[in-house]
Motif scaffolding. Structure first.
Motif, PDB file in Angstrom:
ATOM      1  N   UNK B 217     -87.204  15.624  50.299  1.00  0.00           N
ATOM      2  CA  UNK B 217     -87.726  14.597  49.378  1.00  0.00           C
ATOM      3  C   UNK B 217     -87.430  14.916  47.916  1.00  0.00           C
ATOM      4  N   UNK B 218     -87.077  16.175  47.605  1.00  0.00           N
ATOM      5  CA  UNK B 218     -86.771  16.536  46.223  1.00  0.00           C
ATOM      6  C   UNK B 218     -85.287  16.536  45.903  1.00  0.00           C
ATOM      7  N   UNK B 327     -92.917  21.938  46.760  1.00  0.00           N
ATOM      8  CA  UNK B 327     -91.511  21.568  46.749  1.00  0.00           C
ATOM      9  C   UNK B 327     -90.616  22.444  47.624  1.00  0.00           C
ATOM     10  N   UNK B 371     -93.254   8.334  48.979  1.00  0.00           N
ATOM     11  CA  UNK B 371     -94.086   8.503  47.775  1.00  0.00           C
ATOM     12  C   UNK B 371     -94.510   7.127  47.279  1.00  0.00           C
ATOM     13  N   UNK B 409     -98.565  13.951  42.005  1.00  0.00           N
ATOM     14  CA  UNK B 409     -97.847  13.962  43.278  1.00  0.00           C
ATOM     15  C   UNK B 409     -98.263  15.229  43.989  1.00  0.00           C
ATOM     16  N   UNK B 412     -94.964  16.618  48.971  1.00  0.00           N
ATOM     17  CA  UNK B 412     -93.736  15.965  49.426  1.00  0.00           C
ATOM     18  C   UNK B 412     -93.102  16.709  50.587  1.00  0.00           C
ATOM     19  N   UNK B 415     -94.670  15.294  56.691  1.00  0.00           N
ATOM     20  CA  UNK B 415     -94.336  13.942  57.147  1.00  0.00           C
ATOM     21  C   UNK B 415     -94.938  12.884  56.225  1.00  0.00           C
ATOM     22  N   UNK B 416     -96.188  13.064  55.853  1.00  0.00           N
ATOM     23  CA  UNK B 416     -96.779  12.202  54.835  1.00  0.00           C
ATOM     24  C   UNK B 416     -96.549  12.783  53.451  1.00  0.00           C
TER      25      UNK B 416
END
Lengths: 436, 436, 436, 436
Positions: B217-218, B327, B371, B409, B412, B415-416
């Protein structure tokens, strides 16, 4: 970076020679294709009749013969450039053949013009008071500068609110974040980084306009149903003395509601490259623009990549206060008293979305059509910054971000969502010192 | 809410009568369909032979005849329930016919069983020291409680790290966030809110495990290429005295890197409803779970909706420190010394994702597969909270969020994704006082 | 819709009267605020000295006194307009005060000008052969029309490829989807729907340019690493006779690879409203634009909402063939021979993103910064269409979509992602007939 | 792949020797950590006392001494395994030390057990008629097989609808996609690919249940407001003879609405790895599961990676017809008559989300918490497939996808969204033949 310092030394000695117009130095090359300019920075180093240097990031080698030069540059992916030019009246004019790396077998030839990259002026910094009379609704490289300032200079001015109304309540221009500027910054060449420090940012009237709905990016289906009547204008009173904002005619449960003001600029921009359609002032991108980040306040510094000679700095869209994300689609929109100090750093600050800094943090913005995309963009922007500035390897970047990342959701109200990744300067202080 | 207070008064008076088992009061109804229980809270108010009250949110009316009751409840969308039951040994047993509002023409009949909702114990709060011997890799309603505690009680225990290793370095269980617990909380009925205050959260060993990659996701495509070698384990030294973490064998540019520890719990959960497959301890949802939010620290309070009698509280996955988003896919994973005080509030705390509170803010979490989705979820969760607690209208909610929203945030890596919307208590202090 | 038909009848009879310039009829109102025009359609119905009708969707009532009119219109949310004007030389001139519904307490007054909405010409349809000499890189309402055509007319022309090269291989203009046009369509008033049928779309040269990388929206981190060398130009040979495309210098495993051509237009657009910064020709929106949908082929019909008088139709960016999504960032880019028939339907076609139709399906596009957003947008666009055209209730819309939805991912290569929701005409044939 | 063929030959010759239990061959290794098994496939090749081969993808070298083996394997990232084991009763038992590549300095030792990988049975294919009596609501590796079948065998059975009701209208089990199975497939070893061909899929009752709302992923804020009353059950009549579905009590505008049935299976799954919490039957993943893709119809073939010995195949959730995405949250849910033929291919089919094939296309699924993520996942899955099967380089993959990609949005109703990337077999026919 070292390359540019060498270049400036050469250029410096060239200037001392005065009469003999120097070939060595830093040049801004303009290539025009069907009327649309593209800019490149070229650095030439002359040793006898040998020419070395750099053309837009590609190493070049060539020769000097009198006032004529001839060089060939190439990148590592198979692209190359070949140019010949003649020094005339301080400018280089000739032709260049370019083969782009993604299509090296179809080179194109076009006219070549280069002007010496303007030197950073040596006069002491000045302070300019600028009273705007026109306001602009596009971040455009084609709008003439209203004022030219030098690196180190400070400009004091005002901005109208997002709807185009000034500090006296006069409607001056159609709404949509009309901007003050553009200011041209001497010596800012394409590829450089414009540094904009907000030295002062103050309210200059006692009211603001906002809204009572929530933008689509904040609405799941439940909240969409609840919010279906939203979107009406709300007028806020700004108590400039006490520094608080309150709804002018609050509804029942907000009778005592108040919030401290924290004046910010919704828009700070440089002109984007001429090849792209000039964006409206509600948009954002690598040029900055309508970022709506509530930490762009007094004391903040922005780093924006310069795309055109002079950079062309725009400011506008002041907010008395804004929650994260600008959730209602507009913050407490008001006119503003603004003071900025500008500087220019040769060489790029990443080329990605804007970077920022304040007393406690460095901050890398990400901009994208989704928050998920903006998150990736911010992470990549900061990773590149840490790698450039502190020479961190990717594994080291991961370890620093894994322990020190602070993400803010800056903006959800416009076409681009924004996410900002902040790293505390306390953490950075335990890294090796940044490279020059 | 008023309804429940009335119910408790009735229930209270019923308890005083002692001998005559009361019909009036708050009941936990269990309906079993093919072996899978569903729970409902029912409140009965008796006046002579008239019965009124509430069944799972639907108003009911009926009659009492000796130890037999008979009632019909309905919702506003056309759904209804009809039940007859007899008081036997303190429980109500009978049958119920339910017509769901989305299919009212196909009612189904099934057995009906209700137990009196347990009263909040009146004994003084106790402190429990619990030494875990088994650890669980699912948040399951089917795992028997290891300890039963009462509202107001404090439990002191320890957790193993995400990999299953305890404070002595002993590998106790296969990794994947193994949990301590579950703790059953007396009097917690489905639909209530479990309040978990972290009264103490301390490191109990001097090392942690982490990683040097960045989760998908990053990663944009540029950063993905740079990070392609990442994902190796990194061991960190925890200086418990000084409260700082440093890489054990730092690479060149991290030789002096250090970060203050801020111990947090990656997982706090109640058991989810039995109708759903028990999630693994890497997952999150309305039951809490692996939220990996770095403000779940000493002093924080969580509000979790109770799904099964006793709530069944799980804790685990301690992090010595974690940047926003986790992260690297894991934080500084370590074992932990934990002390929690629990309480139960009758009635729901929203039914959405978890809510939290600390000294300065209230916080509403959003959880979703993106997100962007988590952002909507957090906004909707907070909007519902402000509306429930402060009676704000949707337009008022928008004005408060527009000026006071602070988004984090949280997560990340799993899964969620998680987003948390925080509102400062200073802002809330200028609203009308919250409703009881 | 009925309203407009009445209006046209009135207007019709007015035209017959000839000498007495009629007040009744359909007018295009232009309001200029700080130099930026906004357009509204106004319909006036005169009965003696009574005036009724509609102003931009708001019901109006007023009076006629000689050549002077006076009216007040209002919407249901509290907004209103009040105007007085005088018929001069066939135009209405005066002033209007507008109070927008979201801020009704701050009305603004401005000049009012209205021209009779142009009637649909009654001459027989013509065929125009247009040879383009200039090409445009923005979808702008400010570019003068190169040709004016009437509803029912057919225009035959050519387009250059995305890089600006024409059918003879001549580089005519800087790249970036340069457009042929704009064509002005007589009688197209803001708010109407422009109907563009592609009657012929043929290759007119034997080569195309494409790419061998994959755009970011298609790359997870694994594929990003594999694709890191991608993005080089690939030249394709177009066998116009056989209708197949093959790589000109195929690499080993593509030695026999061939794909049937299916010529499509990447761009079809009307000019967007003047209040917005004119988008570049790589962008898309409610005005159409660079949609890159591979079913915009010969035989397809597009419905685009008209924003300015004359609509200003642009076409360009032909693709010999394109996989769904334009995954490589460009399709097989080539010049094209184009024939279009246009029509104008009074009244809006939704106001959302473009709608389309072919022999077998109706199609509603969604455009957004994420595929998830484009999916919502397409679904909402089709739901509105089914509701407008077939009078379906929301529950009926759900049942039709639940059984008949066909989604295509049209575009992932540009700023907006595109999703198209198609419904088979066989399914529609079992609905009640569409409303007129 | 070649490696495995060699192995099987060795194994084959070993079998011929009969008495002397062979060491050479293909083994399924089970490593248990705290009671949770992990499976690896190991291939041993014996030449005298030298041992070579492969352990879970890592090359191994070792020695044989009587019935004892000893080997060391390593990967390219620094991870390694070292094992000693003894042949006892046809199994290998001993111990193994594993150092994972992301943490090679902390090896762990554990017991080692290996069973010969079951050979593909040589008997002729059989047809099994299986009448289900129990149904399962989790895709679990722990549920005992209800039937063991061999590669090549066909099983004929039935499924109940998503709500648990069978072909006679009897409610057999609590709803939530209860599954028929699991079927164990002889010879399916972890890492192999299970091939499931749907040879017959027919309606076996004349009604279905569906819904009249739209799920959140399809709702923008406008449509959410319109759809706020949705979500009621709708009963459909299935005319099995004519093959059409019609609402049983249609509302006004759907009085004549009908849609051809196209029976599909919402769920096809293998058991996921034991290390993960068994997912509920509403979920999907690399194991397949509740994919709700409307091309999983009669004639389709699925490829699923085997995670446990025997694979454990589940099927259920039949839909009479479903629009793309399962937009209403459920399709026309009905019981189904199912016939499947299974096969096992040694070695992986990618390890990503499921792959499929029908008469005209190969299809790669992507599954993720957002449609954007599922799009990347499908693209990456297909890219890997084209690279494995046709040896395409990344640049060649891009060219094929750029000209031939067909994307479908399979599912938006559940936790994972699904996107399917299809490539026509006509395009593939012009590639070099696939590798064996």
């Amino acid at each position: 970076m070292r390359r540019l310092i060498v270049a400036l030394l050469c250029l410096g000695s060239g200037v001392l020679l005065a009469e003999a117009p120097p070939i060595a130095g830093r040049w801004v090359v303009t290539l025009e294709s069907f009327g649309v300019p593209s800019y490149y920075v070229m650095t030439l180093v002359q040793q006898g009749d040998k020419l070395t240097g750099d053309f837009g990031g590609d190493k070049l080698e060539g020769t000097v013969s009198g006032s004529e030069i001839r060089f060939r540059a190439k990148d590592e992916q198979g692209g190359w450039e070949e140019a010949t030019a003649r020094l005339e009246g301080g400018a280089l004019k000739g032709s260049i053949t370019i083969a782009f790396s993604n299509d090296p077998t179809h080179p194109e030839t076009q006219p070549f013009t280069a002007q010496p990259a303007p030197l950073r002026p040596t006069r002491p910094p000045r302070r300019h008071d600028f009273v705007p009379t026109t306001f602009h609704r596009q971040f455009s490289p084609a709008i003439p500068a209203v004022l030219t300032i030098a690196p180190g200079d400070t400009v004091h001015t005002t901005t109208v609110d997002a709807g185009g109304t000034d500090e006296k309540g006069t409607h001056r221009v159609r709404g949509g974040n009309p901007q003050t500027g553009p200011f041209s910054v001497e010596g800012a060449a394409p590829g450089d980084t414009l540094v904009v420090k907000i030295t002062k940012l103050r309210l200059n009237r006692d009211w603001a306009i906002s809204d009572d709905g929530i933008v689509d990016r904040g609405l799941d289906s439940d909240l969409a149903v609840k919010m279906k009547e939203g979107g009406n204008q709300v007028r806020w009173r700004l108590d400039v003395q006490k520094g608080v904002a309150t709804p002018e005619k609050p509804s029942e449960h907000l009778a005592r509601y108040s919030v401290p003001v924290r004046p910010m600029l919704g828009c700070v921009a440089v002109a984007p490259p001429p090849a792209q359609a000039p964006p409206g002032t509600g948009d954002s991108g690598r040029y900055g623009g309508n970022m709506d980040f509530n930490e762009i306040v007094e004391g903040a510094t922005l780093y924006l990549r310069v795309n055109v000679p002079g950079a062309l700095l725009y400011v506008g869209d002041g907010h008395a206060v804004q929650g994260d994300g600008e959730l209602t689609g507009d913050a407490l929109e008001t006119s503003m008293d603004v003071e900025l100090t500008v500087d220019v750093v040769p060489g790029p600050g990443g080329g990605g979305p804007p970077r920022m800094e304040n007393a406690t943090h460095i901050m890398a913005m990400g901009l994208d059509g989704s928050i998920d995309g903006a998150f990736k963009s911010a992470t990549s922007n900061m990773a590149a910054w840490l790698s450039d500035r502190y020479k961190l390897t990717p594994a080291e970047v991961a370890q620093v971000l894994g322990t020190a990342a602070e993400y803010r959701i800056s903006e959800v109200a416009d076409r681009n969502a924004g996410v900002v990744l902040k790293i505390s300067k306390e953490r950075l202080a335990t890294l090796a010192p940044p490279s020059k």
